[in-house]
Write a protein that holds these residues in place. Structure first.
Motif, PDB file in Angstrom:
ATOM      1  N   THR A  19      -2.843  -2.443  -7.850  1.00 42.29           N
ATOM      2  CA  THR A  19      -1.972  -1.367  -7.656  1.00 42.29           C
ATOM      3  C   THR A  19      -2.331  -0.515  -6.519  1.00 42.29           C
ATOM      4  OG1 THR A  19      -1.969  -1.306 -10.113  1.00 42.29           O
ATOM      5  CG2 THR A  19      -1.026   0.452  -9.022  1.00 42.29           C
ATOM      6  N   ILE A  20      -1.385  -0.489  -5.731  1.00 46.74           N
ATOM      7  CA  ILE A  20      -1.395   0.344  -4.454  1.00 46.74           C
ATOM      8  C   ILE A  20      -0.223   1.504  -4.660  1.00 46.74           C
ATOM      9  CG2 ILE A  20      -1.009   0.324  -2.060  1.00 46.74           C
ATOM     10  CD1 ILE A  20      -1.397  -2.667  -1.914  1.00 46.74           C
ATOM     11  N   ILE A  21      -0.742   2.772  -4.432  1.00 45.35           N
ATOM     12  CA  ILE A  21       0.132   4.082  -4.529  1.00 45.35           C
ATOM     13  C   ILE A  21      -0.119   4.564  -3.174  1.00 45.35           C
ATOM     14  CG2 ILE A  21       0.319   6.154  -5.783  1.00 45.35           C
ATOM     15  CD1 ILE A  21      -0.995   4.798  -8.216  1.00 45.35           C
ATOM     16  N   GLU A  22       1.068   4.960  -2.658  1.00 46.75           N
ATOM     17  CA  GLU A  22       1.040   5.598  -1.348  1.00 46.75           C
ATOM     18  C   GLU A  22       1.956   6.775  -1.715  1.00 46.75           C
ATOM     19  OE1 GLU A  22       1.707   3.182   2.301  1.00 46.75           O
ATOM     20  OE2 GLU A  22       2.013   1.455   0.930  1.00 46.75           O
ATOM     21  N   LEU A  23       1.331   7.952  -1.063  1.00 41.45           N
ATOM     22  CA  LEU A  23       2.105   9.146  -1.105  1.00 41.45           C
ATOM     23  C   LEU A  23       2.032  10.030   0.199  1.00 41.45           C
ATOM     24  CD1 LEU A  23       3.301  11.908  -2.836  1.00 41.45           C
ATOM     25  CD2 LEU A  23       0.910  12.564  -2.955  1.00 41.45           C
ATOM     26  N   ASP A  24       3.281  10.601   0.765  1.00 42.62           N
ATOM     27  CA  ASP A  24       3.316  10.954   2.091  1.00 42.62           C
ATOM     28  C   ASP A  24       3.391  12.433   1.789  1.00 42.62           C
ATOM     29  OD1 ASP A  24       6.211  11.553   1.628  1.00 42.62           O
ATOM     30  OD2 ASP A  24       6.845  10.050   2.821  1.00 42.62           O
ATOM     31  N   ASN A  25       3.495  13.053   3.075  1.00 39.84           N
ATOM     32  CA  ASN A  25       3.366  14.700   2.993  1.00 39.84           C
ATOM     33  C   ASN A  25       4.829  15.231   2.342  1.00 39.84           C
ATOM     34  OD1 ASN A  25       4.993  14.293   5.204  1.00 39.84           O
ATOM     35  ND2 ASN A  25       3.540  15.526   6.608  1.00 39.84           N
ATOM     36  N   GLU A  26       5.856  14.433   2.352  1.00 35.98           N
ATOM     37  CA  GLU A  26       7.251  14.963   1.859  1.00 35.98           C
ATOM     38  C   GLU A  26       7.403  14.740   0.325  1.00 35.98           C
ATOM     39  OE1 GLU A  26      10.338  13.320   4.269  1.00 35.98           O
ATOM     40  OE2 GLU A  26       9.634  14.510   6.207  1.00 35.98           O
ATOM     41  N   GLY A  27       6.242  14.050  -0.223  1.00 34.98           N
ATOM     42  CA  GLY A  27       6.470  13.712  -1.647  1.00 34.98           C
ATOM     43  C   GLY A  27       6.944  12.324  -2.013  1.00 34.98           C
ATOM     44  N   HIS A  28       7.262  11.411  -0.990  1.00 37.59           N
ATOM     45  CA  HIS A  28       7.843  10.225  -1.253  1.00 37.59           C
ATOM     46  C   HIS A  28       6.807   9.328  -1.617  1.00 37.59           C
ATOM     47  CE1 HIS A  28      10.616   6.584  -1.077  1.00 37.59           C
ATOM     48  NE2 HIS A  28       9.568   6.027  -0.302  1.00 37.59           N
ATOM     49  N   MET A  29       6.928   8.418  -2.908  1.00 38.79           N
ATOM     50  CA  MET A  29       5.864   7.793  -3.376  1.00 38.79           C
ATOM     51  C   MET A  29       6.348   6.292  -3.324  1.00 38.79           C
ATOM     52  SD  MET A  29       3.986   9.669  -6.357  1.00 38.79           S
ATOM     53  CE  MET A  29       2.583   8.432  -6.115  1.00 38.79           C
ATOM     54  N   ARG A  30       5.517   5.371  -2.994  1.00 34.56           N
ATOM     55  CA  ARG A  30       5.749   3.854  -3.203  1.00 34.56           C
ATOM     56  C   ARG A  30       4.675   3.258  -4.109  1.00 34.56           C
ATOM     57  NH1 ARG A  30       6.256  -0.389   1.584  1.00 34.56           N
ATOM     58  NH2 ARG A  30       3.986   0.073   1.712  1.00 34.56           N
ATOM     59  N   ILE A  31       5.065   2.619  -5.251  1.00 32.08           N
ATOM     60  CA  ILE A  31       4.123   2.070  -5.936  1.00 32.08           C
ATOM     61  C   ILE A  31       4.218   0.482  -5.857  1.00 32.08           C
ATOM     62  CG2 ILE A  31       3.082   1.868  -8.260  1.00 32.08           C
ATOM     63  CD1 ILE A  31       4.163   4.924  -8.829  1.00 32.08           C
ATOM     64  N   VAL A  32       3.224  -0.185  -5.644  1.00 28.76           N
ATOM     65  CA  VAL A  32       3.240  -1.674  -5.571  1.00 28.76           C
ATOM     66  C   VAL A  32       2.436  -2.304  -6.719  1.00 28.76           C
ATOM     67  CG1 VAL A  32       2.729  -3.858  -3.950  1.00 28.76           C
ATOM     68  CG2 VAL A  32       3.781  -1.812  -2.958  1.00 28.76           C
ATOM     69  N   ASN A  33       2.629  -3.037  -7.530  1.00 26.78           N
ATOM     70  CA  ASN A  33       1.854  -3.370  -8.643  1.00 26.78           C
ATOM     71  C   ASN A  33       2.051  -4.983  -8.709  1.00 26.78           C
ATOM     72  OD1 ASN A  33       0.383  -2.914 -10.624  1.00 26.78           O
ATOM     73  ND2 ASN A  33       1.896  -2.735 -12.249  1.00 26.78           N
ATOM     74  N   TYR A  34       0.684  -5.573  -8.727  1.00 20.30           N
ATOM     75  CA  TYR A  34       0.602  -6.818  -8.845  1.00 20.30           C
ATOM     76  C   TYR A  34      -0.203  -7.255 -10.237  1.00 20.30           C
ATOM     77  CZ  TYR A  34      -0.731 -11.776  -8.532  1.00 20.30           C
ATOM     78  OH  TYR A  34      -0.795 -13.260  -8.688  1.00 20.30           O
TER      79      TYR A  34
END
Length: 250
Positions: free
Chosen positions: A101-116
């Motif tokens: 599971t990869i979770i990415e968060l930027d400084n504007e609060g946008h999140m992307r979660i990639v799950n295998y």
């Protein structure tokens, strides 16, 4: 604990883990990176097949590669293909295996979660589970036919909680009278919502620990598989004052 700060909220991140009795290494591996110059936070949880040293090596290799590729902004489906090709084959010729599971968060609060192949991610907002924008990415290559990345994107808000885990959590209690098919994601979601309802300001540490402890109880206090639960909590920053100086006496 990993912490990161935004002008509107503080992000508290915690991971709790248990390994089966007798194992010296956990087959679940968690890694994180804060890239301050880009305002990005990256989290990776990988679960190696089986348990013990072999699982730990597979999960460490997978999580390290996933973290590095995420830092380099590599497309998830490309990174996944390279990871699949890199994992060593077992002596019987079968494919070695590690979920991630990869979770990415930027400084504007946008999140992307990639799950295998890890259990689904729970996003809790205003006392209910939120879905967000969901889509799938196909991993290229003949050897990866049928393998899919499940992705989720949304913008985080204050008081959001993101719960991610390895399959030791939903599969806890498997075969028991109470949970013959395992604890299940539905029960985990209800458990987490009840904890937040009882304690609206429950910390990431305490919520992750409660979920893992319940999974241990489901397995009669002896977990059958590596068990990990991580929580991200977007909370109000707390002020801390530290006063220091020379010793009162020599």
């Amino acid at each position: 604990m990993v912490t990161t700060t935004n002008p509107d909220y503080h992000v508290e991140i915690e991971i709790q883990q248990k390994r089966p009795k007798g194992e010296i290494a956990c087959g679940d591996v968690f890694q994180s990176s804060i890239i301050r110059e880009e305002g990005r936070t990256i989290l990776v949880l990988s679960d190696g097949i089986g348990h013990g040293i072999k699982a730990s090596v597979l999960a460490t290799l997978t999580s390290t590669m996933a973290l590095k590729y995420a830092q380099l902004h590599t497309k998830p489906e490309v990174a996944a293909r390279i990871i699949m090709e890199t994992l060593p084959k077992s002596s019987d010729g079968k494919e070695s295996y590690a979920t991630f599971t990869i979770i990415e968060l930027d400084n504007e609060g946008h999140m992307r979660i990639v799950n295998y192949d890890n259990p689904g991610i729970l996003v809790i907002r205003n006392g209910i589970a939120m879905q967000g924008k969901e889509y799938n990415l196909t991993i290229s290559g003949e050897e990866n036919t049928g393998k899919v990345l499940h992705c989720k994107e949304f913008t985080a808000r204050k008081e959001d909680r993101i719960i991610f885990m390895s399959d030791g959590i939903p599969q806890s209690g498997l075969g028991s009278q109470r949970y013959p098919l395992g604890w299940s994601m539905e029960n985990i979601e209800n458990f987490a919502l009840n904890q937040i309802k009882r304690m609206p300001d429950i910390s990431a540490t305490k919520l992750a620990r409660k979920i893992v402890n319940q999974a241990v109880m489901n397995d009669q206090f002896s977990v059958k598989d590596d068990t990990s639960c991580g929580v991200m909590y977007f909370r109000e920053p707390r002020k801390f004052m530290l006063i220091t100086g020379p010793h009162f006496t020599k």
